[in-house]
Write a protein that holds these residues in place. Structure first.
Motif, PDB file in Angstrom:
ATOM      1  N   PRO A 356     139.734  60.364 -43.107  1.00  0.00           N
ATOM      2  CA  PRO A 356     139.009  59.907 -44.388  1.00  0.00           C
ATOM      3  C   PRO A 356     137.613  59.779 -43.940  1.00  0.00           C
ATOM      4  CG  PRO A 356     140.757  58.716 -44.118  1.00  0.00           C
ATOM      5  CD  PRO A 356     141.047  59.231 -42.840  1.00  0.00           C
ATOM      6  N   VAL A 357     136.794  60.736 -44.757  1.00  0.00           N
ATOM      7  CA  VAL A 357     135.400  60.400 -44.612  1.00  0.00           C
ATOM      8  C   VAL A 357     134.850  59.022 -44.704  1.00  0.00           C
ATOM      9  CG1 VAL A 357     133.090  61.142 -45.407  1.00  0.00           C
ATOM     10  CG2 VAL A 357     134.966  62.761 -45.414  1.00  0.00           C
ATOM     11  N   SER A 358     135.310  58.054 -45.450  1.00  0.00           N
ATOM     12  CA  SER A 358     135.332  56.832 -45.577  1.00  0.00           C
ATOM     13  C   SER A 358     135.350  56.093 -44.204  1.00  0.00           C
ATOM     14  CB  SER A 358     135.977  56.120 -46.741  1.00  0.00           C
ATOM     15  OG  SER A 358     137.699  56.230 -46.350  1.00  0.00           O
ATOM     16  N   SER A 359     136.169  56.672 -43.497  1.00  0.00           N
ATOM     17  CA  SER A 359     136.403  55.957 -41.889  1.00  0.00           C
ATOM     18  C   SER A 359     135.157  55.982 -41.259  1.00  0.00           C
ATOM     19  CB  SER A 359     137.505  56.466 -41.317  1.00  0.00           C
ATOM     20  OG  SER A 359     137.404  57.691 -41.060  1.00  0.00           O
ATOM     21  N   LEU A 360     134.174  56.887 -41.597  1.00  0.00           N
ATOM     22  CA  LEU A 360     133.049  57.415 -40.574  1.00  0.00           C
ATOM     23  C   LEU A 360     131.957  56.371 -40.782  1.00  0.00           C
ATOM     24  CD1 LEU A 360     133.056  61.250 -40.892  1.00  0.00           C
ATOM     25  CD2 LEU A 360     133.773  59.899 -39.032  1.00  0.00           C
ATOM     26  N   ARG A 361     131.126  56.310 -39.995  1.00  0.00           N
ATOM     27  CA  ARG A 361     129.795  55.258 -40.321  1.00  0.00           C
ATOM     28  C   ARG A 361     128.925  56.071 -41.062  1.00  0.00           C
ATOM     29  NH1 ARG A 361     130.318  52.959 -33.844  1.00  0.00           N
ATOM     30  NH2 ARG A 361     131.827  51.517 -34.268  1.00  0.00           N
ATOM     31  N   ALA A 368     129.156  64.866 -41.298  1.00  0.00           N
ATOM     32  CA  ALA A 368     130.203  65.482 -42.015  1.00  0.00           C
ATOM     33  C   ALA A 368     129.380  66.507 -42.907  1.00  0.00           C
ATOM     34  CB  ALA A 368     130.998  64.544 -42.506  1.00  0.00           C
ATOM     35  N   THR A 369     128.463  66.143 -43.735  1.00  0.00           N
ATOM     36  CA  THR A 369     127.935  66.980 -44.699  1.00  0.00           C
ATOM     37  C   THR A 369     127.179  68.038 -44.203  1.00  0.00           C
ATOM     38  OG1 THR A 369     127.548  64.877 -46.129  1.00  0.00           O
ATOM     39  CG2 THR A 369     126.207  66.965 -46.743  1.00  0.00           C
ATOM     40  N   LEU A 370     126.515  67.796 -43.207  1.00  0.00           N
ATOM     41  CA  LEU A 370     125.786  69.008 -42.318  1.00  0.00           C
ATOM     42  C   LEU A 370     126.886  69.804 -41.795  1.00  0.00           C
ATOM     43  CD1 LEU A 370     122.816  66.964 -40.526  1.00  0.00           C
ATOM     44  CD2 LEU A 370     122.713  68.257 -42.675  1.00  0.00           C
ATOM     45  N   ALA A 371     127.817  69.556 -41.096  1.00  0.00           N
ATOM     46  CA  ALA A 371     128.998  70.305 -40.531  1.00  0.00           C
ATOM     47  C   ALA A 371     129.820  71.272 -41.649  1.00  0.00           C
ATOM     48  CB  ALA A 371     130.021  69.484 -39.918  1.00  0.00           C
ATOM     49  N   ALA A 381     137.737  70.029 -49.080  1.00  0.00           N
ATOM     50  CA  ALA A 381     138.390  68.771 -48.590  1.00  0.00           C
ATOM     51  C   ALA A 381     137.310  67.774 -48.468  1.00  0.00           C
ATOM     52  CB  ALA A 381     138.998  69.092 -47.018  1.00  0.00           C
ATOM     53  N   LEU A 382     136.119  68.039 -47.963  1.00  0.00           N
ATOM     54  CA  LEU A 382     135.089  67.124 -47.964  1.00  0.00           C
ATOM     55  C   LEU A 382     134.892  66.460 -49.415  1.00  0.00           C
ATOM     56  CD1 LEU A 382     133.273  65.737 -45.670  1.00  0.00           C
ATOM     57  CD2 LEU A 382     131.346  67.358 -46.391  1.00  0.00           C
ATOM     58  N   ALA A 383     134.647  67.400 -50.314  1.00  0.00           N
ATOM     59  CA  ALA A 383     134.563  66.982 -51.468  1.00  0.00           C
ATOM     60  C   ALA A 383     135.799  65.819 -52.150  1.00  0.00           C
ATOM     61  CB  ALA A 383     134.399  67.936 -52.643  1.00  0.00           C
ATOM     62  N   ASP A 384     136.855  66.253 -51.630  1.00  0.00           N
ATOM     63  CA  ASP A 384     138.165  65.255 -51.798  1.00  0.00           C
ATOM     64  C   ASP A 384     137.893  64.146 -50.973  1.00  0.00           C
ATOM     65  OD1 ASP A 384     138.820  66.625 -53.865  1.00  0.00           O
ATOM     66  OD2 ASP A 384     140.060  67.822 -52.890  1.00  0.00           O
ATOM     67  N   ALA A 387     137.680  64.831 -44.016  1.00  0.00           N
ATOM     68  CA  ALA A 387     136.851  65.780 -43.038  1.00  0.00           C
ATOM     69  C   ALA A 387     138.116  66.635 -42.169  1.00  0.00           C
ATOM     70  CB  ALA A 387     135.994  64.824 -42.081  1.00  0.00           C
ATOM     71  N   VAL A 388     138.059  67.948 -42.649  1.00  0.00           N
ATOM     72  CA  VAL A 388     139.046  68.876 -42.081  1.00  0.00           C
ATOM     73  C   VAL A 388     138.292  70.125 -41.197  1.00  0.00           C
ATOM     74  CG1 VAL A 388     140.907  70.344 -42.644  1.00  0.00           C
ATOM     75  CG2 VAL A 388     140.592  68.064 -43.893  1.00  0.00           C
ATOM     76  N   LEU A 389     138.721  70.322 -40.212  1.00  0.00           N
ATOM     77  CA  LEU A 389     138.093  71.564 -39.603  1.00  0.00           C
ATOM     78  C   LEU A 389     138.309  72.731 -39.979  1.00  0.00           C
ATOM     79  CD1 LEU A 389     138.741  70.388 -35.921  1.00  0.00           C
ATOM     80  CD2 LEU A 389     136.511  70.195 -37.020  1.00  0.00           C
ATOM     81  N   THR A 390     137.457  73.655 -40.189  1.00  0.00           N
ATOM     82  CA  THR A 390     137.774  75.172 -40.491  1.00  0.00           C
ATOM     83  C   THR A 390     138.173  76.006 -39.409  1.00  0.00           C
ATOM     84  OG1 THR A 390     135.549  75.720 -40.031  1.00  0.00           O
ATOM     85  CG2 THR A 390     135.812  75.092 -42.346  1.00  0.00           C
ATOM     86  N   LEU A 391     138.616  77.125 -39.382  1.00  0.00           N
ATOM     87  CA  LEU A 391     138.908  78.035 -38.268  1.00  0.00           C
ATOM     88  C   LEU A 391     137.920  77.809 -37.332  1.00  0.00           C
ATOM     89  CD1 LEU A 391     140.936  79.652 -36.781  1.00  0.00           C
ATOM     90  CD2 LEU A 391     140.129  81.564 -38.107  1.00  0.00           C
TER      91      LEU A 391
END
Length: 406
Positions: A356-361, A368-371, A381-384, A387-391
């Motif tokens: 969950p993005v909410s778990s990040l400081r 995460a937005t920049l990534a 996924a970030l919009a939801d 934070a999920v890695l792409t390939l």
């Protein structure tokens, strides 16, 4: 020396844990790891805590080993008395667990069940070398309650197996996988290693084709790491073998993901692909999701309620402490809130479910937005809120973690 244990703080002779750790035990699940330190021979790339019979001459034997583990299980039962956390997963690793009689592995499993109770539908895995099992042995394991087998295939190329000092023939792993399914194992994994010096793209394609053709429901694929102190490291240092190339490793990973995905095995962790949710290794998911486990055996690590400890590394030292009625623990550490936060991000970002993005400081959320803008995290996924890695992000996972942990 590879794999030297840190000192940490002393482990009480009784093995007792702080009340705060016991109060949190099992909050994210509870599992058991059983380390079997025996190997028929030592692979040149391996720095695990393993020993051949010659290296243990006059010391701990395969015949006596199960009783040692049973003694540690009895100690753990005393330590965790009152903790209500049935065992969801059991994983026998090594070494080569299947060098012990199947009956001994069954005895250990049943002792775990007697001590804590296995949860309904518990996953019970053993690692195995392809040459260390046969149909009768696999049937005995299945009857003892094992539900999953993980076979060390590594490669389908004979010359690659030779560089890795693997003793099985190229086709034996596929044959052993078939035998495991015929013995009643629904879940069978094949481990592969890529970017070994001398491996070609065609060799790797052949290994993937063989693993897929074996009909298993899980494949793990890891890039070869040259560990200090190993025979392989010595050969690389002397110039006998080339240093594994990062770009080649990336190409091999992309080939693996493409082939395995096309075969219906989806990634659920950076190095692991499964045919279904049921086929995923629940024991490893327990680690990645920050669960608790007790590790039995020499050098085994454990984690319960924010306390991590590790056993004496050598089997003789491990046995001597148990003979005295004392914990075999060599050292331990109490994880701080910062430690737990770092580990949570480090491990969970590797999963297809992400974190969950909410778990990040706040700085991590900005990173995460920049990534995502850089194509390293999935924008949808970030919009939801995850934070999920792409390939591409999987190839650069370490860098993504550094950015998320400013």
């Amino acid at each position: 020396m590879p794999g030297v244990l840190p000192d940490g703080e002393p482990v009480p002779a009784t093995g007792e844990l702080p009340a705060t750790a016991l109060a949190r035990a099992g909050e994210r699940g509870f599992g058991v790891y059983v380390h079997i330190p025996f190997c028929a021979s030592r692979c040149g790339y391996c720095d695990f805590n393993t020993y051949t019979a010659a290296e243990l001459a006059g010391g701990v034997t395969r015949e006596s080993y199960a009783d040692l583990v049973l003694a540690e299980i009895a100690l753990s039962k005393r330590v965790l008395d009152g903790v209500k956390a049935p065992v969801e997963t059991v994983f026998f690793g090594g070494g080569t667990p299947t060098l012990l009689p199947a009956a001994d592995l069954g005895r250990i499993l049943h002792a775990v069940d007697d001590a804590f109770g296995l949860a309904p539908g518990a996953e019970v895995t053993t690692e195995a070398n392809p040459e260390s099992v046969d149909p009768a042995y696999l049937r005995e394991l299945r009857a003892a309650g094992f539900t999953r087998v993980s076979l060390g295939m590594q490669s389908a190329a004979r010359h690659v197996l030779a560089i890795l000092d693997r003793k099985h023939t190229p086709g034996r792993a596929v044959e052993a996988a078939r035998e495991a399914r015929e013995a009643g194992f629904e879940h069978v994994n094949l481990d592969l290693i890529y970017s070994t010096p001398g491996e070609t793209a065609a060799d790797w394609d052949a290994s993937l084709t063989a693993a897929i053709g074996a009909g298993v429901d899980h494949v793990s694929a890891y890039s070869l790491i040259v560990e200090d102190g190993t025979r392989l490291a010595g050969r690389v240092r002397r110039g006998e073998l080339a240093v594994p190339d990062d770009d080649v490793a990336a190409d091999r990973y992309l080939a693996a993901d493409a082939a395995l995905s096309a075969a219906g095995l989806g990634w659920y962790e950076v190095s692991n692909w499964a045919a279904s949710e049921a086929a995923r290794c629940r024991h490893n998911l327990l680690y990645w999701r920050g669960g608790d486990w007790w590790g039995y055996g020499p050098g085994a690590h454990s984690h319960v309620g924010g306390v991590r400890w590790w056993n004496a590394r050598h089997p003789s030292a491990y046995a001597a402490r148990l003979a005295e009625g004392a914990s075999p623990g060599h050292g331990r550490e109490l994880l701080s809130a910062e430690d737990e936060y770092i580990e949570d991000v480090l491990l969970r970002i590797r999963l297809a479910e992400g974190l969950p993005v909410s778990s990040l400081r706040a700085p991590g959320r900005h990173a995460a937005t920049l990534a995502a803008a850089d194509g390293l995290l999935d924008s949808a996924a970030l919009a939801d809120g995850r934070a999920v890695l792409t390939l591409r992000g999987r190839l650069l996972a370490d860098a993504v973690v550094r950015d998320l942990l400013p």
